[in-house]
Design an enzyme around this catalytic site. Sequence first.
Site, PDB file in Angstrom:
ATOM      1  CG  HIS A 108      -0.461   0.217   2.515  1.00  0.00           C
ATOM      2  ND1 HIS A 108      -1.265   0.515   3.597  1.00  0.00           N
ATOM      3  CD2 HIS A 108       0.810   0.179   2.996  1.00  0.00           C
ATOM      4  CE1 HIS A 108      -0.509   0.664   4.675  1.00  0.00           C
ATOM      5  NE2 HIS A 108       0.747   0.458   4.336  1.00  0.00           N
TER       6      HIS A 108
HETATM    7  C1  LIG Z   1       4.422   0.705   6.320  1.00  0.00           C
HETATM    8  S1  LIG Z   1       5.927   0.072   6.835  1.00  0.00           S
HETATM    9  C2  LIG Z   1       5.454  -1.586   7.270  1.00  0.00           C
HETATM   10  C3  LIG Z   1       6.404  -2.189   8.234  1.00  0.00           C
HETATM   11  C4  LIG Z   1       6.026  -3.588   8.706  1.00  0.00           C
HETATM   12  N1  LIG Z   1       5.945  -4.529   7.599  1.00  0.00           N
HETATM   13  C5  LIG Z   1       4.737  -3.575   9.480  1.00  0.00           C
HETATM   14  O1  LIG Z   1       3.850  -4.353   9.124  1.00  0.00           O
HETATM   15  O2  LIG Z   1       4.613  -2.812  10.430  1.00  0.00           O
HETATM   16  C6  LIG Z   1       6.828  -0.163   5.321  1.00  0.00           C
HETATM   17  C7  LIG Z   1       8.256  -0.609   5.546  1.00  0.00           C
HETATM   18  O3  LIG Z   1       8.896  -0.758   4.266  1.00  0.00           O
HETATM   19  C8  LIG Z   1      10.252  -0.364   4.428  1.00  0.00           C
HETATM   20  N2  LIG Z   1      10.827  -0.062   3.108  1.00  0.00           N
HETATM   21  C9  LIG Z   1      10.576   1.003   2.310  1.00  0.00           C
HETATM   22  N3  LIG Z   1      11.272   0.922   1.167  1.00  0.00           N
HETATM   23  C10 LIG Z   1      11.983  -0.232   1.248  1.00  0.00           C
HETATM   24  C11 LIG Z   1      12.867  -0.901   0.357  1.00  0.00           C
HETATM   25  N4  LIG Z   1      13.154  -0.380  -0.852  1.00  0.00           N
HETATM   26  N5  LIG Z   1      13.399  -2.076   0.746  1.00  0.00           N
HETATM   27  C12 LIG Z   1      13.094  -2.610   1.970  1.00  0.00           C
HETATM   28  N6  LIG Z   1      12.258  -2.027   2.859  1.00  0.00           N
HETATM   29  C13 LIG Z   1      11.701  -0.856   2.497  1.00  0.00           C
HETATM   30  C14 LIG Z   1      10.141   0.837   5.324  1.00  0.00           C
HETATM   31  O4  LIG Z   1      11.385   1.163   5.928  1.00  0.00           O
HETATM   32  C15 LIG Z   1       9.081   0.389   6.320  1.00  0.00           C
HETATM   33  O5  LIG Z   1       9.656  -0.245   7.420  1.00  0.00           O
END
Ligand SMILES: C[S@@+](CC[C@H](N)C(=O)[O-])C[C@H]1O[C@@H](n2cnc3c(N)ncnc32)[C@H](O)[C@@H]1O
Length: 421
Positions: free
Chosen positions: A322
């Site tokens: 999302h």
């Molecule tokens: C909305 S958070 C969800 C975190 C976790 N999965 C949860 O359910 O609470 C989205 C996560 O995606 C990570 N993220 C964003 N871009 C990323 C990338 N290119 N590779 C790995 N992680 C990434 C962010 O740092 C963040 O921790």
Amino acid sequence: MVSPPSSKLAELALEVQQLTSKIITNLSANQIAEPDFSVDSNSIPETPENVRLRASLNDAVLDLLRLVNGPRNDVRDLICTLYDIVAWQVACEFGFFEVVPEDGVATINEIAAKAGLDEDRVGRMMRILATDRIFEEVKKDEFRHTSRSIVFKHDKQIRDAVHYHRVDEYFKAASETLASIKQSPSAFDASNCPFVTRHGAPLFQYYQTQPQLAARFASAMAGIGRMERQFEELRDSYAWSDIPRGRKVVDIGGGNGHMAIALARKFPNLEITVQDSVEMLIQASKQDLSDLEGRVAFMQHNFFDPQPITSAYAYLLRQVTHNWSDQDCIRIFRALAPALEKSGKGTPLLINEIVLPALKTSSLYQERRLRQVDIMMMVALGARQRTEEQFRVLLEAADTRFKVSNALFRFMCLRPTKATN
Ligand SMILES: C[S@@+](CC[C@H](N)C(=O)[O-])C[C@H]1O[C@@H](n2cnc3c(N)ncnc32)[C@H](O)[C@@H]1O
């Protein structure tokens, strides 16, 4: 026999009464006291039935009020709710929730002195909040907490969530929505969205340069997860206890690992590797995980690159898609496909996301809450929430071998599409 109501207003009022009676019956059957506005009030337990009753009750109450208030009165609310937000901003930024004691009162004078503000504005902000039962003015110029305000004193994570939404990063970004749309009228993605217009960089890049705000964001995510009982939903939606010991689950974009840690504490068979950016892993490293004996590990990985763990039992993407546009989601799914294939036939890709309801399949109250998150994703990330159909289209576009169930790759929406679930 009571004759059926002959008016829409009476019909709605009867529905409100019937739904409320069911809630009262459930509470008394479980010997739970009814909620009130005192600081030590119970909350109604979040059982599936209570959640369903609450959604229906909100629909009935809100329709009753919409009809009774009428459109002209509602225009006034539309204009003036902005000023409720102003009071929230001042209260959050100047620590009103922390300053008022848990078991007593604080005078305007005391709140003003501790917050470093003039008494006049403190009083006006406190009084508008009190009209929404956030604080109560018990005696002239003396305020105490209510059940609706004490949560922000007790829970820093929830305070953090309100702060960045109502006061800071997201609020400021939302105010740039029109400017962003005018800059890019027909296309949106992580680089073309109100957050970038306001803060100058896509959200995750921005947080990489702002460690304090990144810590608050991670704290807020954990708070929202607890508030919505998202862990319980995740826990109950998959047969985690059937995963053989020694087989790995990969939590891709798992943040500070709060869900992986909670799962590992609940299921002693689970070994989970959480993948995320360095900044998130720094936050994660501050936690005491000694009780887990290494069953939750952390690894830096960019999910647009090919997945490096190629022998997992399952891969989890929780609240990741999302955050991304359709094209970016397709890239994320494609980067996973080779690892899913190498991990063995039937390796599941578990997608845990809000799924938007199809037309007229949900309570309006619940649909509105989901659609608010949809707009939030547009503002913050140029992204979106999706219907089940939209997920199917993206998976098909990423790799035709993705199947929604029990084929080479399994697709699972762990979150319900309907209000009734
Ligand atoms: C909305 S958070 C969800 C975190 C976790 N999965 C949860 O359910 O609470 C989205 C996560 O995606 C990570 N993220 C964003 N871009 C990323 C990338 N290119 N590779 C790995 N992680 C990434 C962010 O740092 C963040 O921790």
